[in-house]
Structures are given as structure tokens and as C-alpha cells.
Design a protein around this motif. Sequence first.
Motif, PDB file in Angstrom:
ATOM      1  N   GLU A 172     -31.713  48.433  -4.330  1.00 56.63           N
ATOM      2  CA  GLU A 172     -31.257  49.641  -4.284  1.00 56.63           C
ATOM      3  C   GLU A 172     -31.557  50.574  -5.407  1.00 56.63           C
ATOM      4  O   GLU A 172     -31.347  49.977  -6.500  1.00 56.63           O
ATOM      5  N   ASP A 202     -21.711  38.987  -0.500  1.00 59.17           N
ATOM      6  CA  ASP A 202     -21.569  40.322   0.114  1.00 59.17           C
ATOM      7  C   ASP A 202     -20.634  41.171  -0.830  1.00 59.17           C
ATOM      8  O   ASP A 202     -20.638  42.673  -0.699  1.00 59.17           O
ATOM      9  N   ILE A 247     -31.637  44.578  -1.663  1.00 59.64           N
ATOM     10  CA  ILE A 247     -31.559  44.867  -0.007  1.00 59.64           C
ATOM     11  C   ILE A 247     -31.915  43.652   0.779  1.00 59.64           C
ATOM     12  O   ILE A 247     -32.967  43.167   0.642  1.00 59.64           O
ATOM     13  N   ARG A 248     -30.971  43.190   1.531  1.00 57.99           N
ATOM     14  CA  ARG A 248     -30.843  42.069   2.284  1.00 57.99           C
ATOM     15  C   ARG A 248     -31.924  42.091   3.265  1.00 57.99           C
ATOM     16  O   ARG A 248     -32.603  41.159   3.409  1.00 57.99           O
ATOM     17  N   SER A 281     -29.634  52.681   9.633  1.00 54.19           N
ATOM     18  CA  SER A 281     -28.963  51.504   9.242  1.00 54.19           C
ATOM     19  C   SER A 281     -27.710  51.423   8.289  1.00 54.19           C
ATOM     20  O   SER A 281     -27.807  52.352   7.172  1.00 54.19           O
ATOM     21  N   GLU A 287     -26.908  49.805   5.808  1.00 54.83           N
ATOM     22  CA  GLU A 287     -27.242  49.364   4.648  1.00 54.83           C
ATOM     23  C   GLU A 287     -28.207  50.510   4.064  1.00 54.83           C
ATOM     24  O   GLU A 287     -28.747  50.539   2.861  1.00 54.83           O
ATOM     25  N   SER A 302     -23.426  53.334   0.944  1.00 56.40           N
ATOM     26  CA  SER A 302     -23.095  51.705   1.261  1.00 56.40           C
ATOM     27  C   SER A 302     -22.142  50.966  -0.074  1.00 56.40           C
ATOM     28  O   SER A 302     -21.635  50.319   0.062  1.00 56.40           O
ATOM     29  N   ARG A 313     -18.628  48.750  -0.357  1.00 50.04           N
ATOM     30  CA  ARG A 313     -18.422  47.190  -0.682  1.00 50.04           C
ATOM     31  C   ARG A 313     -17.152  46.717  -1.374  1.00 50.04           C
ATOM     32  O   ARG A 313     -16.687  47.335  -2.168  1.00 50.04           O
TER      33      ARG A 313
END
Length: 329
Positions: A55, A176, A225-226, A243, A245, A278, A282
Motif C-alpha cells: 500500500e 488482518d 496487499i493480500r 474492491s 482493499e 481501508s 482495520r
Amino acid sequence: MRLGSVQQKIPCVFVTEVKQEPSRKRDCQQFQVVATESVSPVAVVAQVHHAVATEKLDGTCCYVSVYKGRPHLWARLDRKPNKQADKRFKKHQRSHHSCKGFLWSVEEDFKPVPETWVPALGVKHHSGQPVPDEHGHIPGWVPVEKDNKQYCWHASVLDPDLRAALVLRPSAEDGDALEVVPLPLADLLERTLELIGTNVNGNPYGLGSKKTPVHLLVSHGALRIRDPPPVDFQQLCSWFRESPEGRVEGIVWHCHDGTLFKVHRHHLGLRWPEGDPSLGERAVVVAVGSGDNVFRSGGGVVVRKDSFALFSALSGRRFSRLMDITFTL
């Protein structure tokens, strides 16, 4: 794999072009740099399609390096042209549709900087003088001094006695979630980090308030970024728009040879910020040790009110969203 340090301006992953229309990113800039749909040939050679996507954060860049024999936090300070030189440079840009070929005089064309200023790693030199980049800037750093009001928000994340900094990073126990931890500056040597918070770039992440400002450091490359989209113009546009994310300022790709590439939402004609980012949504755990919020002075006990003290009072607390961190004063 330790991800790259940010010393220079990161090039766009796509071939770019300049449009003569007001910038969405910078006020008073009457042109904007936008991405074409062609991936940069340099990025292809660096195998950007196999790079680690992280990110891109909206803050201000910092650097940890030695100053006066000890690990120290440095603030980004790019040396920029004075008004006369900047006018000549922009005139050259307009007439040639390029920055190439413009001749600088570093001694005469650039604003003065503090004596403690040093050029960033990788800045080219000619005849002992640093050479400006294609944007007409000379990237560099100045040490953060506690009595310099210009860098008070940088200083707010530091504990000069502990030689430590408040860092936001992925939780070691819950991938997460995030965690706020104090880290010795010695553990961050030669890394670059992003300072984010209440008084930085309009605070897109919703941290703190005017009454209780919150600022934190995030190591560059720490927030992976997953499930990143492919390096493809249309698929990236869709990811940013659709998305959850994708509610980020941009992506930085860390190639295996250490090369970095980025794309900013503005490169794609998209707004930023857009909705709640995002990062701010979190979960976060505060892991700043308690008991460090007082010190003795002149025989008495003084309650500390700096960021370390505020976060130590929350030690062990978990918040469902980063933007929900609040302090009881």
C-alpha cells in the motif's frame, strides 16, 4: 525479503504523459501527469509482474539514520528551485513538452537549506554538487530537532529518552489487524517510513483530533496487499473502484532487484481520498508498555502528555477500527 527504502521519487509503473489541465493532486498546478495503458519498459525488465505489491500511504516521508553518532529520525526536505529558476523550468516544460535538456545552476537556482541538510542516497553529483532530478528537485533529509516547530509532528512520535518511535505495523498475532508498538530507532536504521496522522496531508485516515492529535510511523513496504490485481491499466482501475482493499492512495511494487514502481489513483483519473480508506477501517491493538507515562523532575513527579504517554494509557486495548482510537484526558 526486506523491502526497498524510498530515497528518490518512485516512477510510475505505466508510461506517463502530461496533460495541460489543472492537477487533481496539487493545487495551483496547471498540468497533470497521467498514465497511459502501456506498462513502463523499465518496469517490465525489472519483472514488476512478479513484484511484491504494498500500500502507498498518504503522509510524509521520513528516514532513520545516524546523526551526531546516534540513530535519529530525519524529515524529508527536497531542495527546490527559487521563483526565477522555477519560471524558466516551467517555460521549458511547456515549450518542449518535456523536462529534458534544461540546464540548472545548483548554486544560483535553488532555495537555501539548513546546514544539517543532506542529499538523499542515490542523488547524482557533478563537480561536487548534487544534480536535480527530472522534476527539478534535489531529494534530501534534515534531522528532526525537538525545538523546530516545522517538524513538531515528527517529534511527537519520538521518545528522546528511550530513543524509540511509535510505529504502526501488521499485528504479529493477527495478520488482518494492526498494532501500535514502540520500536528502538536502532532497529529502524537505514529504513524509510511514512508519517501519517492528524496534521499530515489532511488526515485521510481519520486519526486523532485537533484536541488529541495522533501521529504514527509506518515502515515503507510494511502493508502488503493480500490479493493484488495484475499490473494492467483496466484491471487496476476496476480494483481501485470496486474492491474494499482498493480504497488506498496507490500501490508501490517492490521488485526483486530492489527497484520500486508506483501507481497513484490520480494517475488513473480517480479521486483520492474516496470514501473511508481501508487502512482506517482495520482493527488495531495498542502494545505500548504502561508505566512510562511519568518522570521525575526536581524531586517531583510530572505526568507526561506526549504520544507515548497517551498510547501507554491504552496499552492492551483493541479497537475495531484504527480511526476509532480515542484518548481519555
